[in-house]
Design an enzyme around this catalytic site. Structure first.
Site, PDB file in Angstrom:
ATOM      1  N   ASN A 102      19.807  28.041  75.686  1.00 46.91           N
ATOM      2  CA  ASN A 102      19.320  27.856  74.310  1.00 46.91           C
ATOM      3  C   ASN A 102      19.092  29.195  73.603  1.00 46.91           C
ATOM      4  OD1 ASN A 102      17.059  28.826  75.552  1.00 46.91           O
ATOM      5  ND2 ASN A 102      15.760  27.050  75.163  1.00 46.91           N
TER       6      ASN A 102
ATOM      7  N   GLU B 175      11.294  31.250  73.708  1.00 47.25           N
ATOM      8  CA  GLU B 175      12.082  30.058  73.403  1.00 47.25           C
ATOM      9  C   GLU B 175      12.376  29.995  71.901  1.00 47.25           C
ATOM     10  OE1 GLU B 175      13.330  28.598  75.795  1.00 47.25           O
ATOM     11  OE2 GLU B 175      11.944  27.638  77.187  1.00 47.25           O
TER      12      GLU B 175
ATOM     13  N   HIS C 133      17.353  31.772  74.816  1.00 51.42           N
ATOM     14  CA  HIS C 133      16.093  32.472  75.098  1.00 51.42           C
ATOM     15  C   HIS C 133      16.345  33.776  75.857  1.00 51.42           C
ATOM     16  CE1 HIS C 133      15.399  30.045  79.075  1.00 51.42           C
ATOM     17  NE2 HIS C 133      15.834  31.229  79.388  1.00 51.42           N
TER      18      HIS C 133
ATOM     19  N   ASP D 272       8.651  38.191  82.994  1.00 50.27           N
ATOM     20  CA  ASP D 272       7.906  36.936  82.912  1.00 50.27           C
ATOM     21  C   ASP D 272       7.433  36.443  84.279  1.00 50.27           C
ATOM     22  OD1 ASP D 272      10.523  36.383  83.679  1.00 50.27           O
ATOM     23  OD2 ASP D 272      11.039  35.413  81.807  1.00 50.27           O
TER      24      ASP D 272
HETATM   25  C1  F6R Z   1      14.089  35.294  83.892  1.00 47.44           C
HETATM   26  C2  F6R Z   1      14.250  35.192  82.459  1.00 47.44           C
HETATM   27  C3  F6R Z   1      15.113  34.165  81.834  1.00 47.44           C
HETATM   28  C4  F6R Z   1      16.493  34.098  82.481  1.00 47.44           C
HETATM   29  C5  F6R Z   1      17.361  33.046  81.801  1.00 47.44           C
HETATM   30  C6  F6R Z   1      18.716  32.912  82.478  1.00 47.44           C
HETATM   31  O1  F6R Z   1      13.191  36.337  84.227  1.00 47.44           O
HETATM   32  O2  F6R Z   1      13.614  35.924  81.762  1.00 47.44           O
HETATM   33  O3  F6R Z   1      15.255  34.454  80.464  1.00 47.44           O
HETATM   34  O4  F6R Z   1      17.103  35.360  82.394  1.00 47.44           O
HETATM   35  O5  F6R Z   1      16.706  31.810  81.831  1.00 47.44           O
HETATM   36  O6  F6R Z   1      18.522  32.407  83.761  1.00 47.44           O
HETATM   37  P1  F6R Z   1      19.710  32.351  84.813  1.00 47.44           P
HETATM   38  O7  F6R Z   1      20.076  33.772  85.110  1.00 47.44           O
HETATM   39  O8  F6R Z   1      19.144  31.654  86.015  1.00 47.44           O
HETATM   40  O9  F6R Z   1      20.830  31.611  84.163  1.00 47.44           O
END
Ligand code: F6R
Length: 244
Positions: free
Chosen positions: A136, A143, A138, A67
């Protein structure tokens, strides 16, 4: 599904780096699907160390990131392009021309999604896709919603994700509201999925993803449909997981 329960963040990172390294040894010209965020930073540090010691060779690999924030150019300090350069790309011998992310500054969002899907198709999808998980549920920036997404698309980030991302920005109004993300189908096409989870604030999401029903309300639950998922988590994140 294989589950590795590690004591803490360092143990999780060590295990994850070993799996990443094994993938490179098995197939030096592999496609690595990569994630940003706090969770994989330790793994990237250890993988970079492995490269410095001559143990890992990234020269024939390609990378595709999950992403990127919409509206941030690749050289923006908060972009995922910059994050990846800082934590991995500049520290190992990856060929810069084979490190791909969605372009947050692309003028035509639909065309950018099609471009990224075509790129993923041309590469044959990731051999190993690294994922973190949102509080959540994701994965990427898929989402919770009423239907699983398919290909690369542009999403409006939920309040919970905006709050989680806030820590990386000086001011709340700087947090991007939209992002490009691979879809669930892109992720499920990976040969193997390496899901990393650390910390008690991920425990509920991990539990719902693997002990509950497959539902787009918990996007990570789609991973139950994948034949080769490796979950590496620390004790705090796997505290509520019932699946053995
Ligand atoms: C980032 C991504 C997100 C994160 C997720 C967890 O490229 O795709 O799905 O993996 O938000 O984020 P952290 O590791 O900061 O808790």
């Amino acid at each position: 599904m294989r589950i590795f329960r590690e004591k803490d963040y360092d143990g999780m990172s060590r295990r994850a780096a070993d799996i990443l390294g094994a993938q490179l040894l098995m197939k030096p010209d592999c496609v690595l699907g990569l994630a940003t965020g706090s969770t994989p930073v330790g793994m990237y540090d250890l993988a970079s160390g492995g490269y410095s010691r001559g143990e890992l060779d990234f020269s024939r690999a390609a990378t595709v990131n999950l992403d990127e924030y919409k509206g941030l150019a690749p050289d923006d300090p908060q972009s995922y392009h910059r994050f990846m350069r800082e934590h991995l790309f500049s520290r190992v011998n990856l060929c810069p021309e084979r490190c791909y992310l969605p372009d947050g500054a692309a003028p035509d969002p639909d065309a950018e999604c099609r471009r990224y899907d075509a790129l993923l198709d041309a590469l044959g999808g990731p051999d190993l896709q690294v994922l973190g998980i949102g509080r959540n549920g994701h994965i990427g920036f898929n989402e919770p919603s009423d239907a699983f997404s398919c290909g690369t698309h542009c999403v409006r980030l939920t309040q919970s994700t905006l709050e989680a991302n806030r820590r990386f920005f000086a001011r709340e109004e700087d947090v991007p509201r939209m992002a490009y993300t691979m879809g669930i189908r892109n992720i499920l096409r990976a040969g193997a999925v390496l899901l990393l989870a650390s910390g008690g604030d991920k425990a509920e999401a991990v539990h719902l993803a693997f002990d509950g029903p497959v539902t787009p309300r918990v996007p990570a639950s789609a991973l139950q449909l994948h034949p080769n998922v490796i979950l590496v988590g620390d004790e705090a994140a796997l505290r509520l997981l019932q699946r053995k």
